[in-house]
Design a protein around this motif. Structure first.
Motif, PDB file in Angstrom:
ATOM      1  N   SER A  69      -9.782   0.959   3.542  1.00  0.00           N
ATOM      2  CA  SER A  69     -10.371   1.146   2.586  1.00  0.00           C
ATOM      3  C   SER A  69      -9.616   0.684   1.102  1.00  0.00           C
ATOM      4  CB  SER A  69     -10.526   2.720   2.168  1.00  0.00           C
ATOM      5  OG  SER A  69     -11.340   3.231   1.182  1.00  0.00           O
ATOM      6  N   CYS A  70      -8.358   0.887   1.338  1.00  0.00           N
ATOM      7  CA  CYS A  70      -7.519   0.339   0.348  1.00  0.00           C
ATOM      8  C   CYS A  70      -7.313  -1.344   0.066  1.00  0.00           C
ATOM      9  CB  CYS A  70      -5.930   0.767   0.970  1.00  0.00           C
ATOM     10  SG  CYS A  70      -5.286   2.196  -0.032  1.00  0.00           S
TER      11      CYS A  70
ATOM     12  N   ASP B  24      -6.314   5.292  -5.810  1.00  0.00           N
ATOM     13  CA  ASP B  24      -7.380   4.523  -5.473  1.00  0.00           C
ATOM     14  C   ASP B  24      -8.213   5.214  -4.122  1.00  0.00           C
ATOM     15  OD1 ASP B  24      -6.920   2.136  -7.093  1.00  0.00           O
ATOM     16  OD2 ASP B  24      -4.898   2.336  -5.884  1.00  0.00           O
ATOM     17  N   VAL B  25      -7.453   5.843  -2.980  1.00  0.00           N
ATOM     18  CA  VAL B  25      -8.141   6.640  -2.309  1.00  0.00           C
ATOM     19  C   VAL B  25      -7.516   7.915  -1.958  1.00  0.00           C
ATOM     20  CG1 VAL B  25      -8.475   6.301   0.374  1.00  0.00           C
ATOM     21  CG2 VAL B  25      -8.400   4.394  -0.823  1.00  0.00           C
TER      22      VAL B  25
ATOM     23  N   ILE C 105       1.245   5.364   0.051  1.00  0.00           N
ATOM     24  CA  ILE C 105       0.762   6.531   0.677  1.00  0.00           C
ATOM     25  C   ILE C 105       1.679   7.647   0.215  1.00  0.00           C
ATOM     26  CG2 ILE C 105      -0.002   7.911   2.741  1.00  0.00           C
ATOM     27  CD1 ILE C 105      -0.554   5.386   4.231  1.00  0.00           C
TER      28      ILE C 105
ATOM     29  N   ILE D 103      -6.540   2.645   5.443  1.00  0.00           N
ATOM     30  CA  ILE D 103      -5.806   1.132   5.117  1.00  0.00           C
ATOM     31  C   ILE D 103      -7.001   0.372   4.610  1.00  0.00           C
ATOM     32  CG2 ILE D 103      -4.451  -0.863   6.085  1.00  0.00           C
ATOM     33  CD1 ILE D 103      -2.830   1.918   5.507  1.00  0.00           C
TER      34      ILE D 103
ATOM     35  N   ALA E  75      -2.838   5.573  -2.029  1.00  0.00           N
ATOM     36  CA  ALA E  75      -3.552   6.344  -1.351  1.00  0.00           C
ATOM     37  C   ALA E  75      -2.870   7.819  -1.452  1.00  0.00           C
ATOM     38  CB  ALA E  75      -3.763   5.996   0.137  1.00  0.00           C
TER      39      ALA E  75
ATOM     40  N   ILE F  82       0.908  -1.269   0.042  1.00  0.00           N
ATOM     41  CA  ILE F  82       0.005   0.029  -0.003  1.00  0.00           C
ATOM     42  C   ILE F  82       0.910   1.235  -0.078  1.00  0.00           C
ATOM     43  CG2 ILE F  82      -1.737   1.329   1.251  1.00  0.00           C
ATOM     44  CD1 ILE F  82      -2.866  -1.288   2.414  1.00  0.00           C
TER      45      ILE F  82
ATOM     46  N   ASN G 236      -0.710  -3.003  -4.414  1.00  0.00           N
ATOM     47  CA  ASN G 236      -1.941  -3.091  -4.139  1.00  0.00           C
ATOM     48  C   ASN G 236      -2.845  -2.107  -4.094  1.00  0.00           C
ATOM     49  OD1 ASN G 236      -1.145  -5.641  -3.480  1.00  0.00           O
ATOM     50  ND2 ASN G 236      -0.626  -5.455  -1.441  1.00  0.00           N
ATOM     51  N   CYS G 237      -2.352  -0.681  -3.845  1.00  0.00           N
ATOM     52  CA  CYS G 237      -3.300   0.440  -3.701  1.00  0.00           C
ATOM     53  C   CYS G 237      -2.352   1.699  -3.461  1.00  0.00           C
ATOM     54  CB  CYS G 237      -4.090   0.340  -2.198  1.00  0.00           C
ATOM     55  SG  CYS G 237      -5.124   1.719  -1.865  1.00  0.00           S
TER      56      CYS G 237
ATOM     57  N   LYS H 278       2.086   2.328  -9.170  1.00  0.00           N
ATOM     58  CA  LYS H 278       0.911   1.620  -8.958  1.00  0.00           C
ATOM     59  C   LYS H 278       0.516   0.241  -9.572  1.00  0.00           C
ATOM     60  CE  LYS H 278      -4.099   3.038  -9.339  1.00  0.00           C
ATOM     61  NZ  LYS H 278      -5.453   3.779  -9.773  1.00  0.00           N
TER      62      LYS H 278
END
Length: 309
Positions: free
Chosen positions: A306-307, A90-91, A48, A304, A69, A46, A66-67, A62
């Protein structure tokens, strides 16, 4: 366990160090803090990202992760091309409702910045007897912070409040403020200290009664929270993101971008010791409740989760 990588351009924003502390505690060895000058290939994590440049890099890697943010904390989000960049995350992470309402992401959340010294500031004993009729500002002297409005506010306040003094802590476009101060004959009623170390800033703030933040646009403003934690009553414009916190003290402390209205509110608060004391106490209480480490951790965990959906 999921891996989390926090990427910044250089060092994290001062209001985000508590986030880093929480992420390290939650993810231990699976957490990494990286900046753009020391990048290495990231995968299965993830990510950030803090700020535009870090988010641009995040979009490139990306597909391997996985995600993504992305934290938005500057006026650049108002630019269409930057807004489009953030839409690829993603977020979207906003630092206030002002930013949240601009973010284009379908999944988005707020995590409020907080001063890294917040607990220490809240533990300082602050009494109204220590306060002076000082109206203070701390931060860069740049147009978007509305610093040119401060002398205009001052010219109204000093007429009605005995010994009122405006103290501006920071550096930048000093001439803009000084020239207006001379124009309005403020003389000894307005002082610019220049840059000061944080400890010295706090020592001045604890003596102030009012904190003024007349910004034209401010994603949040950690300085407002620092002042509130020291029992300084904030008077801000409606374009300041930390209004999300200030409104829980009093909606009337949030004003239009109008020098006379801001001045009237400052004068009203300074002219009533009982009201000043109540607002001082409430400011500290609200900051302690709304920006606790526990609540901040819950907001981070929510992002997290939400991801991972």
């Amino acid at each position: 366990m999921v891996k989390v990588v926090y990427i910044t351009r250089s060092v994290p924003h001062i209001g985000h160090w508590s986030w880093i502390q929480i992420l390290r505690r939650l993810f231990k060895d699976e957490f990494q803090l990286m900046n753009l000058s020391r990048l290495r290939l990231i995968s299965n994590s993830i990510i950030i990202t803090e700020g535009t440049r870090a988010t641009l890099y995040g979009t490139l890697v990306k597909p391997l992760n996985n995600c993504l943010a992305a934290v938005t904390l500057s006026p650049s989000i108002l630019q269409p091309r930057i807004n489009k960049l953030y839409s690829t995350a993603d977020v979207g992470i906003a630092v206030s409702n002002i930013i949240l309402n601009i973010l284009p992401n379908k999944r988005k959340a707020i995590i409020y910045p907080r001063p890294p010294e917040l607990e220490q500031l809240l533990n300082i004993n602050v009494n109204i007897s220590d306060k002076k009729p000082w109206i203070c500002y701390s931060g860069p002297l740049i147009p978007i912070k509305g610093i040119h409005l401060i002398p205009e506010v001052a010219k109204y306040v000093i007429k009605d409040v005995k010994n009122a003094k405006f103290i501006i802590i920071g550096d930048g476009m000093r001439d803009v403020v000084i020239n207006k101060a001379i124009k309005y004959g403020l003389n000894d009623s307005l002082t610019i200290t220049g840059y000061m170390p944080r400890l010295e800033v706090f020592n001045i703030l604890r003596k102030c009664s009012i904190y003024i933040q007349p910004s034209l646009f401010d994603a949040f403003s950690v300085a407002v929270i620092e002042a509130m934690a020291l029992g300084v009553v904030p008077v801000i414009t409606k374009y300041v993101g930390s209004g999300d916190i200030v409104i829980k003290v009093s909606r009337e402390l949030i004003q239009d971008y109008d020098a006379e209205r801001i001045a009237n509110k400052i004068t009203e608060v300074l002219s009533n010791d009982k009201s000043l004391k109540e607002l001082m106490v409430l400011s500290r209480y609200v900051v302690n409740n709304e920006l606790s480490m526990e609540i901040t951790e819950k907001r981070i965990i929510s992002v997290i989760e939400s991801c991972l959906k």
